[in-house]
Design a protein around this motif. Sequence first.
Motif, PDB file in Angstrom:
ATOM      1  N   LEU A  51      37.090  41.551  36.508  1.00  0.00           N
ATOM      2  CA  LEU A  51      37.665  41.362  35.176  1.00  0.00           C
ATOM      3  C   LEU A  51      37.303  40.005  34.591  1.00  0.00           C
ATOM      4  N   SER A  52      37.218  38.975  35.444  1.00  0.00           N
ATOM      5  CA  SER A  52      36.819  37.651  34.967  1.00  0.00           C
ATOM      6  C   SER A  52      36.372  36.787  36.135  1.00  0.00           C
ATOM      7  N   GLU A  53      35.579  35.776  35.805  1.00  0.00           N
ATOM      8  CA  GLU A  53      35.118  34.801  36.789  1.00  0.00           C
ATOM      9  C   GLU A  53      35.214  33.421  36.164  1.00  0.00           C
ATOM     10  N   SER A  54      35.658  32.451  36.969  1.00  0.00           N
ATOM     11  CA  SER A  54      35.761  31.081  36.481  1.00  0.00           C
ATOM     12  C   SER A  54      35.683  30.139  37.671  1.00  0.00           C
ATOM     13  N   THR A  55      35.745  28.862  37.375  1.00  0.00           N
ATOM     14  CA  THR A  55      35.770  27.835  38.408  1.00  0.00           C
ATOM     15  C   THR A  55      37.017  26.997  38.209  1.00  0.00           C
ATOM     16  N   ASP A  56      37.761  26.783  39.288  1.00  0.00           N
ATOM     17  CA  ASP A  56      38.949  25.943  39.223  1.00  0.00           C
ATOM     18  C   ASP A  56      38.488  24.511  38.973  1.00  0.00           C
ATOM     19  N   PRO A  57      38.897  23.889  37.858  1.00  0.00           N
ATOM     20  CA  PRO A  57      38.407  22.543  37.547  1.00  0.00           C
ATOM     21  C   PRO A  57      38.893  21.474  38.524  1.00  0.00           C
ATOM     22  N   ASN A  58      39.982  21.745  39.227  1.00  0.00           N
ATOM     23  CA  ASN A  58      40.513  20.758  40.180  1.00  0.00           C
ATOM     24  C   ASN A  58      39.838  20.808  41.534  1.00  0.00           C
ATOM     25  N   THR A  59      39.427  22.008  41.963  1.00  0.00           N
ATOM     26  CA  THR A  59      38.860  22.159  43.305  1.00  0.00           C
ATOM     27  C   THR A  59      37.378  22.509  43.310  1.00  0.00           C
ATOM     28  N   GLY A  60      36.884  23.061  42.208  1.00  0.00           N
ATOM     29  CA  GLY A  60      35.515  23.556  42.177  1.00  0.00           C
ATOM     30  C   GLY A  60      35.369  24.930  42.803  1.00  0.00           C
ATOM     31  N   ASN A  61      36.466  25.513  43.262  1.00  0.00           N
ATOM     32  CA  ASN A  61      36.418  26.844  43.877  1.00  0.00           C
ATOM     33  C   ASN A  61      36.191  27.914  42.821  1.00  0.00           C
ATOM     34  N   GLU A  62      35.423  28.935  43.207  1.00  0.00           N
ATOM     35  CA  GLU A  62      35.217  30.082  42.327  1.00  0.00           C
ATOM     36  C   GLU A  62      36.473  30.949  42.334  1.00  0.00           C
ATOM     37  N   ILE A  63      36.893  31.367  41.139  1.00  0.00           N
ATOM     38  CA  ILE A  63      38.057  32.239  40.980  1.00  0.00           C
ATOM     39  C   ILE A  63      37.575  33.530  40.317  1.00  0.00           C
ATOM     40  N   THR A  64      37.886  34.650  40.938  1.00  0.00           N
ATOM     41  CA  THR A  64      37.524  35.953  40.401  1.00  0.00           C
ATOM     42  C   THR A  64      38.801  36.771  40.253  1.00  0.00           C
ATOM     43  N   VAL A  65      38.978  37.364  39.100  1.00  0.00           N
ATOM     44  CA  VAL A  65      40.064  38.324  38.907  1.00  0.00           C
ATOM     45  C   VAL A  65      39.407  39.693  38.913  1.00  0.00           C
ATOM     46  N   ARG A  66      39.930  40.567  39.758  1.00  0.00           N
ATOM     47  CA  ARG A  66      39.333  41.887  39.901  1.00  0.00           C
ATOM     48  C   ARG A  66      40.412  42.943  40.005  1.00  0.00           C
ATOM     49  N   GLU A  67      39.991  44.187  39.784  1.00  0.00           N
ATOM     50  CA  GLU A  67      40.875  45.322  39.993  1.00  0.00           C
ATOM     51  C   GLU A  67      40.246  46.201  41.059  1.00  0.00           C
ATOM     52  N   VAL A  68      41.032  46.547  42.064  1.00  0.00           N
ATOM     53  CA  VAL A  68      40.551  47.453  43.106  1.00  0.00           C
ATOM     54  C   VAL A  68      41.377  48.737  43.062  1.00  0.00           C
ATOM     55  N   VAL A  69      40.759  49.822  43.518  1.00  0.00           N
ATOM     56  CA  VAL A  69      41.450  51.096  43.622  1.00  0.00           C
ATOM     57  C   VAL A  69      41.475  51.467  45.099  1.00  0.00           C
ATOM     58  N   PHE A  70      42.676  51.710  45.624  1.00  0.00           N
ATOM     59  CA  PHE A  70      42.836  52.059  47.029  1.00  0.00           C
ATOM     60  C   PHE A  70      42.584  53.549  47.234  1.00  0.00           C
ATOM     61  N   VAL A  71      41.858  53.875  48.284  1.00  0.00           N
ATOM     62  CA  VAL A  71      41.439  55.245  48.562  1.00  0.00           C
ATOM     63  C   VAL A  71      42.643  56.165  48.742  1.00  0.00           C
ATOM     64  N   GLU A  72      43.538  55.804  49.637  1.00  0.00           N
ATOM     65  CA  GLU A  72      44.614  56.718  50.027  1.00  0.00           C
ATOM     66  C   GLU A  72      45.554  57.068  48.877  1.00  0.00           C
ATOM     67  N   SER A  73      45.996  56.057  48.143  1.00  0.00           N
ATOM     68  CA  SER A  73      47.008  56.290  47.104  1.00  0.00           C
ATOM     69  C   SER A  73      46.431  56.373  45.698  1.00  0.00           C
ATOM     70  N   GLN A  74      45.158  55.974  45.544  1.00  0.00           N
ATOM     71  CA  GLN A  74      44.523  55.841  44.232  1.00  0.00           C
ATOM     72  C   GLN A  74      45.239  54.800  43.361  1.00  0.00           C
ATOM     73  N   ARG A  75      46.064  53.975  44.021  1.00  0.00           N
ATOM     74  CA  ARG A  75      46.773  52.904  43.329  1.00  0.00           C
ATOM     75  C   ARG A  75      45.780  51.816  42.943  1.00  0.00           C
ATOM     76  N   LYS A  76      45.939  51.305  41.724  1.00  0.00           N
ATOM     77  CA  LYS A  76      45.130  50.182  41.261  1.00  0.00           C
ATOM     78  C   LYS A  76      45.917  48.901  41.501  1.00  0.00           C
ATOM     79  N   ALA A  77      45.200  47.866  41.892  1.00  0.00           N
ATOM     80  CA  ALA A  77      45.837  46.566  42.096  1.00  0.00           C
ATOM     81  C   ALA A  77      44.930  45.487  41.518  1.00  0.00           C
ATOM     82  N   GLN A  78      45.526  44.585  40.792  1.00  0.00           N
ATOM     83  CA  GLN A  78      44.784  43.438  40.291  1.00  0.00           C
ATOM     84  C   GLN A  78      44.936  42.314  41.308  1.00  0.00           C
TER      85      GLN A  78
END
Length: 160
Positions: A51-78
């Motif tokens: 959903l988005s990608e950025s860099t934490d300005p304080n740490t330099g770490n890459e931050i990714t926001v994603r949505e996954v769909v679980f096989v068993e329940s078909q539940r979506k989780a961000q």
Amino acid sequence: MPTNNLAYTAPINPPGTSLRLHQNQIWTGLKLKIRSAETFVPNAISSTTVLSESTDPNTGNEITVREVVFVESQRKAQETVEAFEPSRVIFKQQDGSTISNIISEDAHGELFMTYTFEWRHPDVTDEENPALLKKEKKMSRMAVEGTIAVLRRLVDTGKI
């Protein structure tokens, strides 16, 4: 609300393996796992959408926001995923559940993969939780060993 805290560790280069994976290859694989979880744990996750990608300005770490769909329940989780190069990736779900993928090294320089899980279950009773915990223990082992197997295949085929 039960919370199940688990950890599982496996050697990345167990005795008898001819193909030895190195830290940079494993890190490249974990970064791929952020964008394509289903490549690594197809029995648990059926799709990943970044959903988005950025860099934490304080740490330099890459931050990714994603949505996954679980096989068993078909539940979506961000999930918000933070990459701590070159050793750790933390996946945080909106319900507070957290999974860490950690590359570590022992005193002899051998590499290990550890996953830690903090699974929160707001809709599970204390009576239902033992069966769920048993299932999650099995799944944690499968996730670590499956990820290592995929990493080996990706390196062996030249994709990493």
